[in-house]
Write an enzyme that holds these catalytic residues in place. Structure first.
Site, PDB file in Angstrom:
ATOM      1  N   LYS A  11       0.850  -1.197   0.000  1.00 23.84           N
ATOM      2  CA  LYS A  11       0.000   0.000   0.000  1.00 23.84           C
ATOM      3  C   LYS A  11       0.882   1.243   0.000  1.00 23.84           C
ATOM      4  O   LYS A  11       2.062   1.209   0.344  1.00 23.84           O
ATOM      5  CB  LYS A  11      -0.928   0.016   1.222  1.00 23.84           C
ATOM      6  CG  LYS A  11      -0.221  -0.035   2.583  1.00 23.84           C
ATOM      7  CD  LYS A  11       0.276   1.293   3.112  1.00 23.84           C
ATOM      8  CE  LYS A  11       0.947   1.151   4.472  1.00 23.84           C
ATOM      9  NZ  LYS A  11       1.729   2.364   4.864  1.00 23.84           N
ATOM     10  N   PRO A  96       9.616  -4.800  -0.230  1.00 23.42           N
ATOM     11  CA  PRO A  96      10.806  -4.684   0.626  1.00 23.42           C
ATOM     12  C   PRO A  96      10.459  -4.435   2.094  1.00 23.42           C
ATOM     13  O   PRO A  96       9.456  -3.790   2.409  1.00 23.42           O
ATOM     14  CB  PRO A  96      11.560  -3.490   0.025  1.00 23.42           C
ATOM     15  CG  PRO A  96      10.526  -2.715  -0.729  1.00 23.42           C
ATOM     16  CD  PRO A  96       9.538  -3.713  -1.228  1.00 23.42           C
ATOM     17  N   GLY A 100       7.673   0.982   4.762  1.00 23.58           N
ATOM     18  CA  GLY A 100       6.432   1.732   4.924  1.00 23.58           C
ATOM     19  C   GLY A 100       5.372   1.361   3.903  1.00 23.58           C
ATOM     20  O   GLY A 100       4.345   2.040   3.784  1.00 23.58           O
ATOM     21  N   LEU A 101       5.601   0.254   3.186  1.00 24.85           N
ATOM     22  CA  LEU A 101       4.647  -0.203   2.170  1.00 24.85           C
ATOM     23  C   LEU A 101       3.653  -1.217   2.714  1.00 24.85           C
ATOM     24  O   LEU A 101       2.795  -1.711   1.973  1.00 24.85           O
ATOM     25  CB  LEU A 101       5.409  -0.801   0.979  1.00 24.85           C
ATOM     26  CG  LEU A 101       6.197   0.201   0.125  1.00 24.85           C
ATOM     27  CD1 LEU A 101       7.194  -0.522  -0.774  1.00 24.85           C
ATOM     28  CD2 LEU A 101       5.257   1.068  -0.705  1.00 24.85           C
ATOM     29  N   GLY A 104       4.273  -6.489   5.828  1.00 27.41           N
ATOM     30  CA  GLY A 104       3.987  -7.392   6.939  1.00 27.41           C
ATOM     31  C   GLY A 104       2.519  -7.410   7.312  1.00 27.41           C
ATOM     32  O   GLY A 104       1.929  -8.462   7.580  1.00 27.41           O
ATOM     33  N   ASP A 138      -2.223  -1.697  10.658  1.00 27.83           N
ATOM     34  CA  ASP A 138      -2.714  -1.579   9.289  1.00 27.83           C
ATOM     35  C   ASP A 138      -3.396  -2.842   8.782  1.00 27.83           C
ATOM     36  O   ASP A 138      -3.909  -2.858   7.656  1.00 27.83           O
ATOM     37  CB  ASP A 138      -1.564  -1.223   8.337  1.00 27.83           C
ATOM     38  CG  ASP A 138      -1.059   0.194   8.531  1.00 27.83           C
ATOM     39  OD1 ASP A 138      -1.822   1.022   9.062  1.00 27.83           O
ATOM     40  OD2 ASP A 138       0.097   0.468   8.157  1.00 27.83           O
TER      41      ASP A 138
END
Length: 288
Positions: A11, A96, A100-101, A104, A138
Site C-alpha cells: 500500500k 521490501p 512503509g509499504l 507485513g 494496518d
C-alpha cells in the site's frame, strides 16, 4: 482443499497525519491508503504437525512469533477454535522490508483471509477485520484493500470508491530502512490538525479527479525523517527528475512513491532509476 495461494499487495499512504497519543499508548492517526500491484505471494498448506510454521525466501524477515503471519494465524485460530488446524505458511517476498509499504500487515491479512478459505470458515469481512485489529495497526485495511480512509489507531476503516482508471506509480527504496517505532519517537509531541473529508474525497475519486489526489497528498513523517536520513530526500528528488509529477514518502518510510502521467513514463523512470547505486529497490506499479 489442501493448499491455497494468495497475493498480498503493498500500500501507499496518500495522506498521513498524527492527531496525538492516546491513553492506551497508541497514536491517533488519520490516513488515506491505497493498495498497489506490488505483491508478495503467500501459500497456506494444511500440515500434519502439531504446530504451524512459516518459511520465506527472504532471510532477513523475522520468523516465529515475532512475525505478524504467525500472530495472525494464532488470532484466527483463537476465534475459530477447532475448525482451524496447523498450517505451513510459505511466503515469497517482493515488497521490501522496512519500507512503509505495509508488507507485513498485508501478509497478516492474507493469512486471516487464507485460513477463511482453506478451512471454509465462512467469516465475513467484518469478522476478519475484528480479528485483524488485534494483530496490527494496518492489518484491518488489507482485509478489503483498495482505497480507504483509516482513523483511530488504524482499525476504523471507511472504504472509498476506486478511481475510474488506475494511477501509474514509481516506487523506490534506498538502502536505509526506517523502524516504525523509531519514527514515532522522532515525531514525539507532534499533533497535526489537517483534515480529510470522506464525502468530498469519495466524490472526487469517483469523478477521476487526479489533481485532487495530488493536492491532498501529505505525510507528517516526511520532513522529520528526511532530516535524519537525507538519502530519502535525495531519492524523492530523483523520482521527480525521472518524470514523476508528484512524489512522497509512504508510511514512516523509507520507500518513496511518485505519481506518473502514464505507464510508459513509470516504466522508463523505473529503468533509469534501477541504475542508481543508492537505490536498493525500484518498481513501476499501479493502484488496484
Amino acid at each position: 482443499m489442501d493448499s491455497a495461494s494468495f497475493t498480498s499487495p503493498a500500500k501507499i499512504n496518500l495522506f498521513l497525519d498524527i492527531r496525538g497519543k492516546r491513553p492506551d499508548g497508541y497514536h491517533e492517526t488519520l490516513t488515506w491508503m491505497q493498495t498497489i500491484d506490488l505483491c508478495d505471494t503467500l501459500t497456506l498448506a494444511r500440515s500434519a504437525r502439531d504446530f504451524s510454521t512459516l518459511r520465506s525466501d527472504n532471510s532477513s524477515m523475522p520468523l516465529g512469533k515475532r512475525n505478524l503471519c504467525i500472530k495472525a494465524y494464532e488470532a484466527a485460530r483463537a476465534a475459530a477454535g477447532d475448525a482451524v488446524d496447523s498450517v505451513e505458511i510459505s511466503l515469497k517476498k517482493r515488497v521490501p522490508l522496512g519500507s512503509g509499504l505495509g508488507g507485513g500487515s498485508s501478509n497478516a491479512a492474507s493469512v486471516i483471509k487464507g485460513l477463511n478459505v482453506l478451512f471454509s470458515l465462512g467469516m465475513t469481512d467484518e469478522k476478519m477485520s475484528k480479528i485483524a485489529a488485534g494483530v496490527g495497526t494496518d492489518v484491518p485495511f488489507f482485509i478489503r484493500g483498495g482505497a480507504a480512509i483509516a482513523s483511530g489507531r488504524g482499525e476504523i476503516i471507511s472504504p472509498l470508491p476506486s478511481l475510474p482508471a488506475p494511477i501509474h506509480l514509481l516506487v523506490a527504496k534506498p538502502e536505509a530502512s526506517v523502524s516504525t517505532g523509531e519514527a514515532y519517537k522522532w515525531v514525539k509531541g507532534y499533533k497535526g490538525e489537517r483534515d480529510l473529508d470522506r464525502e468530498e474525497t469519495a466524490a472526487r475519486i469517483a469523478s477521476g479527479d487526479l489533481q485532487y489526489v495530488m493536492d491532498r497528498m501529505f505525510n507528517c513523517f516526511e520532513e522529520i525523517v528526511f532530516g535524519r536520513l537525507p538519502a530519502l530526500a535525495a531519492l524523492k528528488s530523483k523520482l521527480l527528475d525521472a518524470g514523476c509529477v508528484k512524489a512522497q514518502m509512504t508510511g514512516s518510510g523509507s520507500a518513496v512513491f511518485g505519481i506518473c502521467p502514464d505507464e510508459k513514463t513509470a516504466r522508463s523512470a523505473a529503468s533509469a532509476l534501477s541504475a542508481d547505486d543508492d537505490t536498493l529497490f525500484v518498481a513501476a506499479c499501479r493502484t488496484i
